[in-house]
Design an enzyme around this catalytic site. Structure first.
Site, PDB file in Angstrom:
ATOM      1  N   LYS A  68       0.804  -1.217   0.000  1.00 22.94           N
ATOM      2  CA  LYS A  68       0.000   0.000   0.000  1.00 22.94           C
ATOM      3  C   LYS A  68       0.844   1.277   0.000  1.00 22.94           C
ATOM      4  O   LYS A  68       0.475   2.269  -0.642  1.00 22.94           O
ATOM      5  CB  LYS A  68      -0.966  -0.003   1.179  1.00 22.94           C
ATOM      6  CG  LYS A  68      -2.029  -1.090   1.073  1.00 22.94           C
ATOM      7  CD  LYS A  68      -3.022  -1.039   2.211  1.00 22.94           C
ATOM      8  CE  LYS A  68      -4.036  -2.173   2.091  1.00 22.94           C
ATOM      9  NZ  LYS A  68      -5.073  -2.101   3.127  1.00 22.94           N
ATOM     10  N   ASP A  84      -9.800   2.545   2.395  1.00 24.01           N
ATOM     11  CA  ASP A  84      -9.731   1.863   3.686  1.00 24.01           C
ATOM     12  C   ASP A  84     -10.299   2.715   4.816  1.00 24.01           C
ATOM     13  O   ASP A  84     -10.963   2.201   5.715  1.00 24.01           O
ATOM     14  CB  ASP A  84      -8.279   1.505   4.028  1.00 24.01           C
ATOM     15  CG  ASP A  84      -7.825   0.199   3.395  1.00 24.01           C
ATOM     16  OD1 ASP A  84      -8.684  -0.644   3.083  1.00 24.01           O
ATOM     17  OD2 ASP A  84      -6.606   0.020   3.221  1.00 24.01           O
TER      18      ASP A  84
END
Length: 310
Positions: A66, A102
């Site tokens: 990420k 997220d």
């Protein structure tokens, strides 16, 4: 021509995103196939270049990539830039756009499925990777009073603390920024925004007596590591000693496979409230679905598919 989208991570065998996203794509009868793309860190850059091809819509990004994705996309949405983590990539005519969904998924799951309001609470965060960045920023914007961060790599935890404090200083008095509009599932819509004070943020080793004291006095514990995840080296393990879990706390494990990790099992025995990562997975995946397709995500169908896959 069949379009492709998938999940990039290392490993990805635990993921139920393919079943969940494929169910949503099939619901609209779209000629799109969702795949698993297990990619080692040294192969990430070369694989990401394939996403520019016209038959690729983009990808979900999971551990450990990420942060690395920040340097591999052409443009970043504001929230991904603030967080320093990308979990969704969209291909638009050969240019790659990086998003973070997220934070929205994390907070909506905590509010809606966990029934937990972070305002003026004390939190312990285990892990300092991409999910921890989203979680700490979301909690801060939702009014968390204090954050204790621990990680096996304390330098990474200190960097998260420094980055978070800088980010909060930049965004103080402003709503969380995002350039996507995912209807009622954006994380901005999952709370009534207020101008909360910047939380008190500290970093401790898990062996530090101050950490153990913080755990015993906290309201919420969030595991942002893959410890306990199925098919991982740490399967059936917990990131926290069972005897440290206070009975009055709420334990949120972002791991969703298995549904009940050792951490959550220990928390239930201690009398704590619990939530696994499945709802977060669905909500963040729903935002990604809308970014790729421009259609409203069939959230109920995605939930059922994810639950069936588990």
């Amino acid at each position: 021509m069949t379009k492709l989208v998938g999940i990039i991570g290392y490993p990805v065998g635990h993921s139920v995103s393919p079943q969940m996203q494929q169910a949503a794509l099939d619901h609209y009868k779209l000629d799109i196939r969702y795949e698993m793309w297990e990619t080692a860190p040294d192969k990430l850059a070369s694989f990401v270049e394939q996403l520019r091809q016209p038959d690729y819509l983009g990808a979900n990004i999971t551990v450990p990539h990420k942060s690395a994705m920040l340097q591999l996309v052409d443009e970043l949405e504001a929230l991904a830039c603030e967080l320093g983590a990308v979990n969704t990539v969209v291909n638009r005519d050969g240019r790659l756009y990086g998003f973070n969904t997220d934070a929205g998924g994390f907070l909506k799951a905590l509010n809606k499925d966990g029934g937990f309001d972070p305002a003026e609470k004390r939190a312990v965060i285990i892990g300092a990777g991409g999910v921890a960045r989203a979680a700490t920023f979301a909690l801060s914007k939702a009014g968390i009073k204090s954050l204790i961060i621990t990680d096996i790599d304390l330098d990474r935890a200190r960097k998260l603390k420094d980055d978070l404090e800088r980010s909060l200083a930049r965004t103080q008095g402003k709503p969380p920024r995002s350039c996507y509009d995912a209807k009622d599932i954006t994380w901005i819509d999952s709370l009534t925004y207020k101008m909360w004070p910047t939380p008190d943020i500290n970093v401790f080793s898990s062996n530090d007596p101050l950490f153990k004291s913080a755990v015993s006095d906290c309201h919420i514990i969030v595991n942002c590591t893959p410890i306990g995840m199925k098919h991982s080296a740490a399967e059936n393990k917990s990131p926290l000693d069972a005897n440290l879990i206070p009975g009055g706390a709420f334990v949120y494990d972002v791991v969703y496979n298995p549904v009940i990790t050792k951490l959550l099992a220990d928390a239930k025995k201690a009398g704590a409230g619990t939530l696994n990562g499945l709802a977060m997975l669905v909500y963040q995946g729903a935002i990604a679905f809308e970014l790729w397709t421009g259609r409203e995500a069939p959230v109920n169908i995605m939930f059922k598919a994810a639950e069936k896959a588990l």
